[in-house]
Design a protein around this motif. Structure first.
Motif, PDB file in Angstrom:
ATOM      1  N   ALA A 147      91.913  21.687  52.254  1.00  0.00           N
ATOM      2  CA  ALA A 147      92.092  20.252  51.996  1.00  0.00           C
ATOM      3  C   ALA A 147      93.187  20.016  50.961  1.00  0.00           C
ATOM      4  N   ARG A 148      93.249  20.838  49.935  1.00  0.00           N
ATOM      5  CA  ARG A 148      94.242  20.635  48.888  1.00  0.00           C
ATOM      6  C   ARG A 148      95.638  21.005  49.369  1.00  0.00           C
ATOM      7  N   GLU A 149      95.741  22.094  50.132  1.00  0.00           N
ATOM      8  CA  GLU A 149      97.041  22.440  50.705  1.00  0.00           C
ATOM      9  C   GLU A 149      97.519  21.328  51.626  1.00  0.00           C
ATOM     10  N   ALA A 150      96.600  20.802  52.444  1.00  0.00           N
ATOM     11  CA  ALA A 150      96.954  19.747  53.384  1.00  0.00           C
ATOM     12  C   ALA A 150      97.407  18.485  52.659  1.00  0.00           C
ATOM     13  N   GLU A 151      96.748  18.166  51.556  1.00  0.00           N
ATOM     14  CA  GLU A 151      97.150  16.968  50.817  1.00  0.00           C
ATOM     15  C   GLU A 151      98.551  17.129  50.237  1.00  0.00           C
ATOM     16  N   VAL A 152      98.855  18.314  49.734  1.00  0.00           N
ATOM     17  CA  VAL A 152     100.201  18.561  49.216  1.00  0.00           C
ATOM     18  C   VAL A 152     101.225  18.428  50.339  1.00  0.00           C
ATOM     19  N   VAL A 153     100.921  18.974  51.508  1.00  0.00           N
ATOM     20  CA  VAL A 153     101.826  18.842  52.652  1.00  0.00           C
ATOM     21  C   VAL A 153     101.982  17.375  53.042  1.00  0.00           C
ATOM     22  N   ALA A 154     100.883  16.616  53.002  1.00  0.00           N
ATOM     23  CA  ALA A 154     100.953  15.188  53.324  1.00  0.00           C
ATOM     24  C   ALA A 154     101.905  14.470  52.368  1.00  0.00           C
ATOM     25  N   LEU A 155     101.837  14.808  51.086  1.00  0.00           N
ATOM     26  CA  LEU A 155     102.695  14.153  50.104  1.00  0.00           C
ATOM     27  C   LEU A 155     104.143  14.608  50.241  1.00  0.00           C
ATOM     28  N   ILE A 156     104.352  15.863  50.633  1.00  0.00           N
ATOM     29  CA  ILE A 156     105.710  16.326  50.941  1.00  0.00           C
ATOM     30  C   ILE A 156     106.268  15.535  52.115  1.00  0.00           C
ATOM     31  N   THR A 157     105.442  15.356  53.148  1.00  0.00           N
ATOM     32  CA  THR A 157     105.858  14.609  54.334  1.00  0.00           C
ATOM     33  C   THR A 157     106.177  13.155  53.988  1.00  0.00           C
ATOM     34  N   GLN A 158     105.481  12.618  52.981  1.00  0.00           N
ATOM     35  CA  GLN A 158     105.767  11.255  52.523  1.00  0.00           C
ATOM     36  C   GLN A 158     107.051  11.173  51.696  1.00  0.00           C
ATOM     37  N   GLY A 159     107.636  12.332  51.354  1.00  0.00           N
ATOM     38  CA  GLY A 159     108.901  12.348  50.636  1.00  0.00           C
ATOM     39  C   GLY A 159     108.791  12.520  49.137  1.00  0.00           C
ATOM     40  N   LEU A 160     107.617  12.885  48.617  1.00  0.00           N
ATOM     41  CA  LEU A 160     107.436  13.019  47.176  1.00  0.00           C
ATOM     42  C   LEU A 160     107.973  14.368  46.687  1.00  0.00           C
ATOM     43  N   SER A 161     108.477  14.374  45.466  1.00  0.00           N
ATOM     44  CA  SER A 161     108.930  15.599  44.821  1.00  0.00           C
ATOM     45  C   SER A 161     107.726  16.357  44.282  1.00  0.00           C
ATOM     46  N   ASN A 162     107.939  17.596  43.844  1.00  0.00           N
ATOM     47  CA  ASN A 162     106.828  18.373  43.282  1.00  0.00           C
ATOM     48  C   ASN A 162     106.199  17.671  42.087  1.00  0.00           C
ATOM     49  N   VAL A 196     108.577  19.166  56.256  1.00  0.00           N
ATOM     50  CA  VAL A 196     108.501  17.753  56.650  1.00  0.00           C
ATOM     51  C   VAL A 196     108.452  17.635  58.167  1.00  0.00           C
ATOM     52  N   GLY A 197     109.322  18.396  58.844  1.00  0.00           N
ATOM     53  CA  GLY A 197     109.327  18.361  60.302  1.00  0.00           C
ATOM     54  C   GLY A 197     108.009  18.831  60.880  1.00  0.00           C
ATOM     55  N   TRP A 198     107.458  19.895  60.305  1.00  0.00           N
ATOM     56  CA  TRP A 198     106.162  20.411  60.750  1.00  0.00           C
ATOM     57  C   TRP A 198     105.081  19.362  60.506  1.00  0.00           C
ATOM     58  N   GLY A 199     105.137  18.725  59.356  1.00  0.00           N
ATOM     59  CA  GLY A 199     104.143  17.709  59.029  1.00  0.00           C
ATOM     60  C   GLY A 199     104.168  16.544  60.002  1.00  0.00           C
ATOM     61  N   VAL A 200     105.350  16.073  60.331  1.00  0.00           N
ATOM     62  CA  VAL A 200     105.477  14.956  61.271  1.00  0.00           C
ATOM     63  C   VAL A 200     104.910  15.336  62.632  1.00  0.00           C
ATOM     64  N   GLN A 201     105.126  16.587  63.046  1.00  0.00           N
ATOM     65  CA  GLN A 201     104.657  17.039  64.356  1.00  0.00           C
ATOM     66  C   GLN A 201     103.156  17.316  64.395  1.00  0.00           C
ATOM     67  N   HIS A 202     102.542  17.462  63.219  1.00  0.00           N
ATOM     68  CA  HIS A 202     101.135  17.870  63.184  1.00  0.00           C
ATOM     69  C   HIS A 202     100.217  16.861  62.481  1.00  0.00           C
ATOM     70  N   GLY A 203     100.564  15.595  62.586  1.00  0.00           N
ATOM     71  CA  GLY A 203      99.645  14.542  62.145  1.00  0.00           C
ATOM     72  C   GLY A 203      99.713  14.160  60.689  1.00  0.00           C
ATOM     73  N   PHE A 204     100.790  14.541  59.976  1.00  0.00           N
ATOM     74  CA  PHE A 204     100.890  14.218  58.557  1.00  0.00           C
ATOM     75  C   PHE A 204     101.685  12.938  58.287  1.00  0.00           C
ATOM     76  N   ALA A 205     102.215  12.304  59.312  1.00  0.00           N
ATOM     77  CA  ALA A 205     102.907  11.028  59.131  1.00  0.00           C
ATOM     78  C   ALA A 205     101.871   9.917  59.087  1.00  0.00           C
ATOM     79  N   THR A 206     101.970   9.028  58.095  1.00  0.00           N
ATOM     80  CA  THR A 206     100.993   7.939  57.968  1.00  0.00           C
ATOM     81  C   THR A 206     101.199   6.904  59.056  1.00  0.00           C
ATOM     82  N   ARG A 207     100.108   6.218  59.402  1.00  0.00           N
ATOM     83  CA  ARG A 207     100.158   5.176  60.426  1.00  0.00           C
ATOM     84  C   ARG A 207      99.385   3.958  59.949  1.00  0.00           C
ATOM     85  N   ARG A 208      99.618   2.834  60.629  1.00  0.00           N
ATOM     86  CA  ARG A 208      98.895   1.604  60.312  1.00  0.00           C
ATOM     87  C   ARG A 208      98.069   1.223  61.535  1.00  0.00           C
TER      88      ARG A 208
END
Length: 222
Positions: A147-162, A196-208
């Protein structure tokens, strides 16, 4: 099937898999808690008793915009997070949250906590310390991400810095770097752009999106 006196709950997060996972977790207790709305990135529409806000990939603590969540209603807000730092919990309650629930809770314990919130009680974690066993679902789980690794990947996919990730998730910068390294190995990527590309392809892009269930027809139907 929800019971006639079930507490009406909306589950909120920016990731469909997260809200669906939380809803599925407490679904066996539909006679006590009815999940009537699932919201990703949009305000709650239905008249509900409690809003369960999952912090995965989201702001936490006193950064949560409670007014935007309740959207002018009388709903109480329960924050659902693996980060149960005492200062974070205190600030969230000072801002108006009714509960701060650990993701280490069992489904039954979550339901009991929501019932206490509905009765007007304030619910906080029982003890200090990090939570390693996390309830619910998250993107990347099927690929071995914690869960924690996934959250970090989610925030990377959102464009956040470390550093922004560390600030958002209340982790040290070294912890963030460690999660990135272990996540990258599991994802099979070697750079941030690949992540980021992996995240977008695997459900890490946010939606409304919003899903309103039949039980949301109004309090007169309870």
């Amino acid at each position: 099937m929800s019971g006639p006196g079930a507490i009406r709950v909306a589950v909120v997060n920016d990731y469909e898999i997260v809200v669906a996972g939380v809803a599925s977790l407490i679904a066996p207790y539909g006679d006590r808690v009815a999940v009537v709305e699932l919201d990703t990135g949009v305000p709650v529409l239905s008249e509900v008793d409690v809003i369960l806000y999952d912090t995965f990939g989201q702001v936490q603590g006193d950064g949560v915009d409670l007014e935007d969540l309740v959207h002018g209603s009388d709903a109480r807000v329960a924050i659902f997070s693996w980060n149960t730092d005492a200062n974070l919990v205190r600030r969230a309650l000072e801002r108006g949250a009714s509960a701060y629930l650990s993701k280490g809770l069992s489904a039954l314990a979550i339901v009991e906590a929501l019932e206490r919130v509905h009765r007007g009680e304030t619910v906080i974690p029982d003890g200090p310390g990090p939570v390693e066993v996390v309830a619910g679902g998250w993107p990347g789980r099927e690929h071995g991400l914690t869960a924690r690794e996934a959250e970090v990947v989610a925030l990377i996919t959102q464009g956040l810095s470390n550093q922004e990730i560390a600030d958002r998730s209340y982790l040290s910068i070294n912890s963030v770097k460690t999660y990135i390294r272990t996540a990258y190995r599991k994802m099979g990527v070697g750079s941030r752009s690949q992540a980021v590309g992996w995240g977008v392809q695997h459900g890490f892009a946010t939606r409304r999106t919003r899903v309103v269930r039949p039980e949301a027809s109004g309090p007169d139907q309870r």
